[in-house]
Each structure stands twice: as structure tokens, then as C-alpha cells.
Design a protein around this motif. Structure first.
Motif, short mmCIF file in Angstrom:
data_model
loop_
_atom_site.label_atom_id
_atom_site.label_comp_id
_atom_site.label_asym_id
_atom_site.label_seq_id
_atom_site.Cartn_x
_atom_site.Cartn_y
_atom_site.Cartn_z
N GLN A 187 4.54 -0.63 -18.30
CA GLN A 187 3.49 -1.43 -17.66
C GLN A 187 2.46 -0.53 -16.99
O GLN A 187 1.25 -0.77 -17.10
CB GLN A 187 4.11 -2.39 -16.65
N ILE A 188 2.93 0.49 -16.28
CA ILE A 188 2.01 1.40 -15.59
C ILE A 188 1.18 2.17 -16.61
O ILE A 188 -0.03 2.32 -16.47
CB ILE A 188 2.79 2.38 -14.69
N TYR A 189 1.86 2.64 -17.65
CA TYR A 189 1.17 3.38 -18.72
C TYR A 189 0.07 2.52 -19.34
O TYR A 189 -1.07 2.97 -19.49
CB TYR A 189 2.17 3.82 -19.79
N GLU A 194 -5.59 1.26 -20.31
CA GLU A 194 -6.64 0.25 -20.41
C GLU A 194 -7.75 0.50 -19.39
O GLU A 194 -8.94 0.35 -19.69
CB GLU A 194 -6.04 -1.14 -20.21
N ARG A 195 -7.36 0.91 -18.20
CA ARG A 195 -8.35 1.14 -17.14
C ARG A 195 -9.29 2.29 -17.49
O ARG A 195 -10.49 2.23 -17.21
CB ARG A 195 -7.63 1.42 -15.81
N ARG A 265 -9.11 -5.88 -12.51
CA ARG A 265 -8.07 -6.91 -12.56
C ARG A 265 -6.83 -6.36 -13.27
O ARG A 265 -6.66 -6.57 -14.47
CB ARG A 265 -8.57 -8.16 -13.28
N PRO A 266 -5.96 -5.64 -12.54
CA PRO A 266 -4.81 -5.01 -13.19
C PRO A 266 -3.82 -5.99 -13.80
O PRO A 266 -3.09 -5.67 -14.71
CB PRO A 266 -4.16 -4.22 -12.04
N GLY A 267 -3.78 -7.25 -13.31
CA GLY A 267 -2.80 -8.21 -13.81
C GLY A 267 -3.34 -9.17 -14.84
O GLY A 267 -2.65 -10.11 -15.24
N GLN A 268 -4.59 -8.96 -15.31
CA GLN A 268 -5.22 -9.93 -16.20
C GLN A 268 -4.47 -10.09 -17.51
O GLN A 268 -4.30 -11.20 -18.01
CB GLN A 268 -6.67 -9.50 -16.48
#
Length: 387
Positions: A187-189, A194-195, A265-268
Motif C-alpha cells: 500500500q505504501i509503495y 502514484e504520488r 488524496r492518498p486514500g482515493q
């Protein structure tokens, strides 16, 4: 096969799409491939895969430093078995700096060297035979079943050897980092990639190593580590918010913005996946099943992790989403039917008026009535305040 292929590094960088190798489990002198522990960077699952040597890419630079004690132990190991692999002591020692966990690897070789010496003492092996025995030992260490009398004797010696707590037993694949939260790693990766819009062929050595150190419990030592830790915190907060009941009355603006004032939006992605599951992959108003045009819409606008709760969301076709966010249409919180501004009366959307909202089977994913009420009140004030 090259001599160096007798030993594979403990960490390999993306040997096939969306996967990274955590550790090798077995080698074979007959096949140009390794059996490896592969972490799927999308699912967070670890599986055993047979990967061709041609697909493996080692880190571009060393990832660990060796202590004087470790160098001394490796020097002794070189005199016992290392000379069968590398022509130079310096090459043998240097290779271990590419291990994410050199201590673990050194202890494995110490155990194997002890068995090798016992066998060699009995059989007085020639140089070429020594290399073949070493190959057999590597295979048994990684999980190969004994297939001949030599292998059976080596297994017997393994069992006789008093192993340390780090000993890897025969018949079992090499396992590593059993307590790591691989799902969180993935998830962090994914969030970081994406960021920063990192492409598949970009060098990710530092990212992999820093992230692995972090999930192992080591404090961040760099700006990259600090950022990854921040992403971890955001994911953790989002998960806590999901477990709690969504309360529209208890929301603070927790959004973060980039230097260009773009809301991050990290949880999008997770938010959409939850809504796709809740609504069966169909628009909650039109029933459209085409994922490419479906979006996760917030009922109460995004203000941080708490507003990423599925009960504050609707899965909407992109054009319906735009109309919903602009308050051209809303959901009556009492009837759960679509209402529209009269300016849409001559449009193709007018047929959706009074359309019942599709409801998720899961009660926790159903749209929150208080959130719908807030949206509906703004909608009414904007278009019907004079009536």
C-alpha cells in the motif's frame, strides 16, 4: 552456468511486473532459474515463483554495510567454501553488501560450510566434486527433496549439525521476514509511486530498501524514509476512520496540499475500490457498469481520511458525478430518490428524476442519511430557495 550463479542475492529489484523478490529459496544446476519468494506489489501477497535468471536485476549499488566481525567471518567462510564460487576474497565479501540482511545470509553459509566440511573430511573431494556438493547443499537448503544417496547423506549431516536459532532446515524453503506486514508494504509503495508518477522502468532501489527497513521497524534515516512514514500514517488513519461509523458532524479539514495547491488524496484509490465493491461495479443512479467512466463521489466534500468512509460516498458515472458535485442533482434523504434542478428539464438527464438510488447490501456502506441531508439542503437552497 557461471560460477557466481551458485549464490543469488537476498534482494532483487522487480524481476517481473508488479513484483519484487524478497529471497531465494533454491538453485538448480540444470535450470537457468531461481525459485524465489516474490512479493506482489499490488496485492501484498507473497508467493513462491520460478524466475529465469535473465529476468533478475540486482540492486544498482550495495544496500548494506558489513561490520569488521562479519568481514572476519566471511574471510573464514571463503577459505572453507567461498573459493569455490569467487576467485577473489574481495569479490566474495563485496557480494554480501548486496544482501538486505547480510547477517542472516552469513549464518546460513556458516551452517552449510560446517556440513560441507564434514562431508569433505569423509570423502576427500576433488575441486570439481566440491562444487557439485555445494550445489546439492544449496538445493537441499532451499527445499529440494533428496533424490540420491549423496543427498540423503547430506541431509543426515544437516540433522546432526547443532543449528543456531537462525538455521534453515532441509525440506523447507528459505523464509524471510515472517513478521513483515507485506500488505502495508504494498500500500505504501503504491501510494508513493502514484504520488510521484514513477514509471515501471525507473530505478526503485532506494525506494525498496528504505521501505523494507521502515516496515521492519527501523526509524527513517532520510527524507524518503520520512515521507514513506508519513504515507504509512495516512493509510493507518484512513483504516481507523473506515472502522469507525461515519459521522458528518465530526469532520475537520485534514486535507494536505502540494506546492501547486493541488489537494493530495492518498486514500482515493481505496475509496473507489470500496465503493466498486459496495455497488457491484455499477453507477448508483444510472446502473452503468463501465468501470472506466465510474468515479468515487464524496457526499460531503473530501476533507481528509474521515470523509473517505464508504457511507460518505456514491459510485457515479463521471457526468453524473459532476452534476452531483455542482448540486444540479441530489438525493432526497427521506425517499432516497433523485431530484434535479429545473434547468436540466430539457436535457437527457431529466429522465433520471425520481430514479431510486441503488443501495448496497452492506449496511455500513449505505449512504449516511445526515450526509445526504447536508448535500440536499445545499441543493434546495441553490435552486428552490424562493419557492
Amino acid at each position: 552456468m557461471k560460477e557466481e550463479s551458485l549464490r543469488a542475492p537476498n534482494l532483487l529489484i522487480e524481476v517481473f511486473p508488479d513484483c519484487v523478490v524478497l529471497g531465494t529459496t533454491m538453485t538448480s544446476s540444470n535450470e537457468p532459474s531461481w525459485k524465489v519468494e516474490a512479493l506482489n506489489l499490488k496485492t501484498g501477497k507473497v508467493t513462491i515463483e520460478q524466475v529465469p535468471l535473465s529476468q533478475m536485476v540486482t540492486p544498482s549499488k550495495p544496500v548494506s554495510e558489513l561490520t569488521p566481525c562479519q568481514i572476519s567471518r566471511l574471510t573464514r567462510l571463503y577459505q572453507k567454501v567461498g573459493y569455490l564460487i569467487d576467485e577473489k576474497l574481495s569479490t566474495w565479501i563485496y557480494d554480501f553488501t548486496y544482501e538486505l540482511h547480510p547477517e542472516r545470509e552469513i549464518q546460513i553459509w556458516e551452517e552449510m560450510a560446517a556440513v560441507f566440511e564434514k562431508y569433505n573430511k569423509t570423502h576427500k573431494l576433488a575441486f570439481s566434486s566440491k562444487r557439485e556438493i555445494l550445489r546439492l547443499l544449496l538445493g537441499l537448503l532451499g527445499g529440494e527433496q533428496p533424490k540420491d544417496s549423496v543427498s540423503l547423506e547430506l541431509v543426515k549431516l544437516f540433522k546432526q549439525q547443532q543449528a543456531s536459532s537462525f538455521c534453515i532446515r532441509p525440506h523447507k524453503p528459505l523464509t524471510s521476514w515472517e513478521n513483515i506486514n507485506y500488505k502495508m508494504f504494498a500500500q505504501i509503495y503504491t501510494a508513493y509511486v502514484e504520488r510521484h508518477q514513477i514509471k515501471i522502468h525507473d530505478n526503485k532501489d532506494e525506494l525498496f530498501v528504505t521501505l523494507m527497513r521502515l516496515v521492519e521497524g527501523q526509524p527513517p534515516q532520510s527524507e524518503l524514509g520520512q515521507e514513506l512514514l508519513g504515507i504509512w500514517s495516512e493509510i493507518h488513519q484512513a483504516e481507523l476512520a473506515y472502522k469507525q461509523e461515519f459521522n458528518p458532524l465530526d469532520i475537520k479539514d485534514e486535507r494536505k496540499k502540494s506546492k501547486r495547491a493541488v489537494v493530495i488524496r492518498p486514500g482515493q484509490r481505496k475509496f473507489k475500490l470500496e465503493l466498486m465493491k459496495a455497488y457491484g461495479g455499477c453507477c448508483s443512479i444510472t446502473g452503468c457498469p463501465v468501470e472506466a467512466v465510474l468515479q468515487a463521489a464524496h457526499i460531503i466534500p473530501y476533507l481528509g481520511a474521515k470523509t473517505d468512509h464508504p457511507s460518505n460516498g456514491l459510485l457515479l458515472r463521471v457526468d453524473i458525478h459532476q452534476l452531483f458535485d455542482s448540486y444540479y442533482l441530489s438525493i432526497n434523504p427521506e425517499t432516497y430518490k433523485v431530484e434535479m434542478a429545473t434547468v436540466l428539464s430539457n436535457s437527457c438527464y431529466w429522465d433520471l428524476r425520481e430514479q431510486p438510488l441503488r443501495m448496497p447490501k452492506s449496511k455500513t456502506a449505505r449512504p449516511n442519511s445526515n450526509a445526504l441531508l447536508k448535500h440536499y439542503q445545499i441543493f434546495k437552497e441553490r435552486w428552490f430557495s424562493d419557492s
